[in-house]
Design an enzyme around this catalytic site. Structure first.
Site, PDB file in Angstrom:
ATOM      1  N   LYS A 176       3.365 -13.279   6.654  1.00 42.61           N
ATOM      2  CA  LYS A 176       3.235 -14.701   5.581  1.00 42.61           C
ATOM      3  C   LYS A 176       4.967 -14.481   5.781  1.00 42.61           C
ATOM      4  CE  LYS A 176       2.270 -17.253   2.458  1.00 42.61           C
ATOM      5  NZ  LYS A 176       1.025 -18.491   2.793  1.00 42.61           N
ATOM      6  N   ASP A 179      -2.235 -17.695   6.511  1.00 45.39           N
ATOM      7  CA  ASP A 179      -3.321 -17.853   5.628  1.00 45.39           C
ATOM      8  C   ASP A 179      -3.677 -18.912   6.456  1.00 45.39           C
ATOM      9  OD1 ASP A 179      -0.541 -18.797   4.915  1.00 45.39           O
ATOM     10  OD2 ASP A 179      -0.569 -20.818   4.185  1.00 45.39           O
ATOM     11  N   ASP A 197      -5.340  -5.952   5.403  1.00 47.86           N
ATOM     12  CA  ASP A 197      -6.900  -5.716   4.932  1.00 47.86           C
ATOM     13  C   ASP A 197      -7.934  -6.953   4.528  1.00 47.86           C
ATOM     14  OD1 ASP A 197      -8.269  -4.565   3.270  1.00 47.86           O
ATOM     15  OD2 ASP A 197      -6.853  -4.145   1.267  1.00 47.86           O
ATOM     16  N   TYR A 257       0.944  -1.156   0.254  1.00 51.30           N
ATOM     17  CA  TYR A 257       0.089  -0.065  -0.362  1.00 51.30           C
ATOM     18  C   TYR A 257       0.680   1.161   0.173  1.00 51.30           C
ATOM     19  CZ  TYR A 257      -4.507  -2.277   0.988  1.00 51.30           C
ATOM     20  OH  TYR A 257      -5.931  -2.661   0.495  1.00 51.30           O
TER      21      TYR A 257
END
Ligand code: NAP
Length: 450
Positions: free
Chosen positions: A263, A317, A341, A196
């Site tokens: 992640k 995840d 997000d 972003y």
């Protein structure tokens, strides 16, 4: 006295100030608001009386918000002209008054040249790319060249580095899971970095060719020549201040845990570093108040010592499974931008949708509270949609001011109204025997139920 180009601040009311690092809120604070595009003005008209009534009722008229309208998006374009969708006046007013609230703003997506701020239709312009006189879809004259997301600009220009989204279920709200009451989390999402940050190079441009050439020839990478390229920066500064905010909140609100979501198994130097720096700030700055998950098992045999905050981490995840399968094991989730997000919307959907999820963008002291959904342009001016997201963002704002009594009154009244099955179309279509109210009527029902 602050000079504004086109704004006149209210003659009554006082500014909120920072004293000794703390917010000092007068009884009559001036609070800037941006009504927003599309359904923004409708939901703002329903929200304002709810906030005013709650404050009036909670403090017997001793406290009162003095509202100060400022502009972004379509209303700014109308007032300032010249494609000025985020005027300096607005940024100055928010910086000066520290706490503000906003409705949704149109965000153009890309691949076209112009956007209509009345209906959000995106368009290419005339045969030579010239600006259309009217919107090709709704005929409005408020067509402006594509701009970068106003929400992103607001966050970056005011350095609102933490996007805070509390997600909980309200009794009576239809939702897709069996035990929605088990999810009650607050997501602290980093707001200024990660993908972003907006550092992107368009495919086929000289800039992207230069970037690809550098990465391939000098850094030993193998990027296809017909790629677009985005950059994902994650810094120690950005991570630590976000995690610090999340831990501060957990301590002051007696929350059991903060989970770092990342992640890092794939992106070691960005997402993995987010996890490592998160643990670092926890251990270096909050040693007496926290226990890491590793320490919990090594030192405490899995039994959490009283009054401490557990710091743990989960792969991005996996957290999507966890919030569905073991939701009650999570309180505060601290995430880099993109994970946060996705996760915010997934959590909101789990408890009945985005219409009920409040949000805030916070810097060190500035708090900009906002509805989390978009401008839903097809419902503009129909007095139809659910104003709860903005109302609950207002309640969050009152909590930030330390006006907890008024905030709680709003939350209870919304819950009561939903349980009475007096709801807007989005909930009515999912509830048996419900009465469908307009946006403004729903606001009035909440006031009645206070
Ligand atoms: P959206 O405006 O959130 O609307 C998508 C759908 O969500 C609506 O059609 C409606 O569903 C439902 N919805 C949204 N708000 C609702 C409310 N208050 N009450 C009831 N239902 C509601 O998403 P979008 O159509 O993708 O985006 C439209 C514009 O808003 C775009 O320019 C986008 O970039 C911008 N946007 C702004 C923000 C922001 O300012 N923070 C956030 C997201 C998007 P049904 O059609 O099923 O009734």
């Amino acid at each position: 006295m602050t000079q504004y180009e086109k704004l006149t601040p209210p003659s009554e009311g006082e500014k909120i100030r920072i004293e000794n690092g703390e917010l000092n809120v007068p009884d009559n604070p001036i609070i800037p608001f941006i009504a927003g595009d599309g359904i923004g003005p409708d939901i703002w008209r329903a929200t304002k009386p709810v906030l005013d009534s709650a404050v009036e009722k909670a403090y017997g008229g001793k406290k009162k918000i003095v509202w100060f309208q400022v502009h972004a998006g379509l209303s700014a374009l109308k007032l300032y002209g010249n494609d000025r969708v985020l005027p300096e006046d607005t940024l100055t007013a928010i910086r000066e008054h520290l706490v503000a609230i906003k409705g949704p703003l149109t965000t153009p997506v890309g691949g076209f040249k112009y956007v209509c701020l009345a209906c959000a239709a995106e368009q290419d312009g005339g045969p030579n790319g010239e600006r259309p006189e009217k919107c090709v879809k709704c005929g409005s004259p408020w067509v402006t060249p594509r701009f970068r997301s106003l929400n992103v600009q607001l966050r970056q220009k005011l350095d609102l580095y933490a996007c805070i989204r509390p997600v909980r279920w309200f009794k009576g709200v239809p939702c897709p899971v069996k035990h929605p009451e088990k999810l009650n989390v607050i997501i602290f999402r980093e707001n200024t970095e990660d993908v972003y940050a907006g550092i992107e190079f368009e495919q086929g441009t000289p800039e992207v060719n230069q970037v690809i050439k550098f990465l391939n020839s000098e850094m030993g990478k193998n990027i296809r020549e017909d790629s677009g390229v985005g950059i994902k920066p994650i810094s120690i500064t950005g991570t630590k201040r976000l995690v610090r905010k999340a831990i501060d909140y957990a301590i002051s609100h007696h929350k059991a845990s903060v989970t770092l979501v990342h992640k890092g198994n794939i992106m070691k130097f960005t997402e993995g570093a987010f996890r490592d720096w998160g643990y670092e700030v926890a251990k270096e700055e909050y040693r007496e108040q926290i226990v890491t998950e590793k320490e919990l098992w090594e030192k405490y045999d899995g039994k959490m010592p009283e009054g401490k905050v557990l710091i743990k981490d989960r792969i991005a995840d996996q957290i999507f499974q966890q919030v569905l399968l073991r939701p009650d094991e999570y309180d505060i989730l601290a995430t880099p931008n993109l994970n946060g997000d996705y996760l915010s919307d997934a959590c909101a959907a789990q408890v009945g949708g985005l219409g009920l999820a409040p949000g805030a963008n916070m810097g060190d002291h500035i708090g900009l509270f906002e509805a989390t959904h978009g401008t839903a342009p097809k419902y503009t001016g129909m007095d139809k949609v659910n104003p709860s997201s903005l109302i609950l963002s207002g309640a969050l704002m009152l909590e930030y001011l330390g006006w907890n009594e008024a905030a709680e009154m709003i939350v209870h009244a919304i819950e009561k109204t939903i349980q009475q099955k007096r709801v807007t179309y989005d909930l009515e279509r999912q509830m048996e025997g419900a009465t469908k109210l307009k946006c403004s009527e729903f606001g009035k029902a909440i006031v009645e139920n206070m």
